[in-house]
Design a protein around this motif. Sequence first.
Motif: not given
Length: 335
Positions: A241, A243-245, A247-248, A261, A265-267
């Motif tokens: 898992e 973080s969004q940052t 992941f992006r 998702d 909030g994690k990926v």
Amino acid sequence: MKIVENQSLLSYNTFGLDVRAKWFTRVKDVEVLVSFLKKNKRPLFILGGGSNMLLTKDIEALVLKNEIKGIKIIRDFKHCVHVEIGGGEVWHSFVLWAIRKKLGGVENLSLIPGTVGAAPIQNIGAYGVELKDIFIKLEGIELASGRRRIFYKKDCLFAYRDSIFKKTLKGKIFISKVVLRLDKKPRVNTSYGAIQSVLDYKKIKAPGIKDISKAVIEIRSSKLPDPAELGNAGSFFKNPEISQTAFRKLQREFPNIVFYDLPNGKVKIPAAWLIEQCGWKGKRIGHTGSHARQALVIVNYGGATGEEIKAHAYHVIDSVKEKFNIKLRPEVNII
Ligand code: EPU
């Protein structure tokens, strides 16, 4: 309790590794275990179905093989029942019992190898259901003292493939009984895409728990190797898992990345995808390798040692780290 010396564990671990236990005994009765533990001085090691461990060396301890049996309904409510199951029962036999009794809740967890007592340790999960969803309580025996302890759901600190029994209480509690809640009027869970695809293919419009169980068995058997034919311990790694940052950033570099998702909030990224992208899927190195149909599974082609399998696992970890900057964590317990 009859204690055997120098016991081979070959038939007691699904990787099929021929390591030895200094001493070995089968635990069939809680009372006998409790009085034994009150006098015991030997180091101890708990063994369930041996389906989630990689044994890299001999066990210099007394191995307690959990063979506590029994399945019984202990509370009967209007909509559900509480079932008490011996920790040494085979998990899938219990699932089949529940389906025969038309009790729902565990059908998505069909065919998971291992014992009922091991199920809470890693909070087993598959196809949209986790053990914690139906868990009520368990009875554990403290190895150091022989004391009986009851652990309710909140005490177990369940998380994705995790619990207190993998953390502060690791190796310290013998799980003698587990109590689960099963539904009398089950609502089936087809949220996992693969289940719905099997049902669509079979033209089953209003599936019951038996249909779900059959679909899960079909999916698992088509992807996961049978340990009786090819040694393995299921998924070797957890799905990471991030973080969004993070992941992006990764998605910009790898636009085809598979992801889910999470409510927190994690990926979540499937470890199998990461491993496959690094070229490991179906690759054999000596007696071991990553499975051709599910890259998350490491197999023993016969004659592998635990150290050899561990070395392969760490090669996989290193290459995923190098390519994606993600550190895979083993799900399997490496001894
Ligand atoms: N994928 C690949 N390559 C592969 C296999 C899968 O790229 O070789 C990708 C695909 O995109 C696929 C996705 O990974 O859609 C997910 O694959 P899958 O549905 O097989 O599930 P998983 O995330 O690999 C997890 C559990 C399994 C459980 C299944 C189904 C973990 C560590 N593993 O695998 O649990 O059966 O979901 O719910 O969470 C086990 O714990 O031993 C185990 C087998």
